[in-house]
Design a protein around this motif. Sequence first.
Motif, PDB file in Angstrom:
ATOM      1  N   TYR A 131      19.019   5.855  -3.341  1.00 38.11           N
ATOM      2  CA  TYR A 131      18.699   7.132  -2.712  1.00 38.11           C
ATOM      3  C   TYR A 131      19.911   8.051  -2.624  1.00 38.11           C
ATOM      4  O   TYR A 131      19.773   9.274  -2.678  1.00 38.11           O
ATOM      5  N   LEU A 142      14.341   9.653   3.098  1.00 38.67           N
ATOM      6  CA  LEU A 142      13.546   9.165   1.965  1.00 38.67           C
ATOM      7  C   LEU A 142      13.676   7.661   1.776  1.00 38.67           C
ATOM      8  O   LEU A 142      12.750   7.000   1.295  1.00 38.67           O
ATOM      9  N   ASP A 157      11.133   5.208   2.741  1.00 39.62           N
ATOM     10  CA  ASP A 157       9.886   5.393   1.994  1.00 39.62           C
ATOM     11  C   ASP A 157       8.737   5.828   2.899  1.00 39.62           C
ATOM     12  O   ASP A 157       7.683   5.181   2.958  1.00 39.62           O
ATOM     13  N   LEU A 192       7.281  13.363   4.731  1.00 36.50           N
ATOM     14  CA  LEU A 192       8.636  13.828   5.011  1.00 36.50           C
ATOM     15  C   LEU A 192       8.541  15.125   5.809  1.00 36.50           C
ATOM     16  O   LEU A 192       7.917  16.092   5.380  1.00 36.50           O
ATOM     17  N   THR A 214       8.877  12.035  -6.636  1.00 37.65           N
ATOM     18  CA  THR A 214       8.317  11.125  -5.631  1.00 37.65           C
ATOM     19  C   THR A 214       6.910  11.478  -5.197  1.00 37.65           C
ATOM     20  O   THR A 214       6.192  10.612  -4.695  1.00 37.65           O
ATOM     21  N   LYS A 272       6.036  13.038  -2.593  1.00 35.49           N
ATOM     22  CA  LYS A 272       5.905  12.861  -1.158  1.00 35.49           C
ATOM     23  C   LYS A 272       5.135  14.038  -0.548  1.00 35.49           C
ATOM     24  O   LYS A 272       5.247  15.179  -1.003  1.00 35.49           O
TER      25      LYS A 272
END
Length: 268
Positions: A122, A153, A156, A160, A188, A190
């Motif tokens: 990361y 991040l 996981d 976010l 990702t 996210k």
Amino acid sequence: MPHVQIQNVSKTFGLKVNGQVLTARALDGVSFDVEQGEIVALAGPSGCGKTTALRVIMGLESASSGAVMVGNRAIAGCGHDRGMVFQHAELLPWKSVLENVKFGLAMKGVPKSELDGMAARYVELVGLSDAKDRRPHQLSGGMKQRVGIARALAIDPEVLLMDEPFGALDSQTRETLQMELLAIHERTRKTIIFVTHDLDEAVLLADRVVVLNAGRVQEIIPIDLGRPRRDIRAVQTNPEFMRKRTMIWEALHDATPAEDRVTIRRSA
């Protein structure tokens, strides 16, 4: 089914002023959904409830009424399904970049044998491999924010959350990190909810912008610019960019005056 559901959330605070106990309403029946992999911006004037809404979603504040659902689960306090990036990175000053990222992983219960490798991935994701051994005082403001993003991040999270993460940075650094965030999101996918006062940033990054006023949702504006958005200049010169920016500006400035959100509850 939406990934995140904010369902009729209200938040009140008790204040004691001149011998009277007052009730201040920060949020008043706020409802909106966020789809899986979507980026949603919360915009509005100072004091409209943006940060309070984000803190309720994170679990740092409890809603006075209503509910927040993540993945069809009602949240109750903080959890590793949500990660938070604050306006200031709030790093542990005695730990290196790598160690700050490892800290969150350790709190999640990741085995020690896996910490270094996971944290390093990361740190690399946010472009700080060459600075992994530096302490926070040896980092620029932009680099500190990268560490904050990496730390969030690394656990996981499903979602976010970002509270004006680039607000305190100079324009050049902010633009660089906006590009980084878009690239990270592309890799990702996210789900991201972020607070911003910057209308250009809201349009550049978000799929939808939730405009708040006086603790209520005033308008939800879709941003039809497609993805990926790898070329910021191309996005900003798209006529749709300025049209959506104007729509947000008008929503903010055409708002009817907010009623007084502080009421007397009882005498002391």
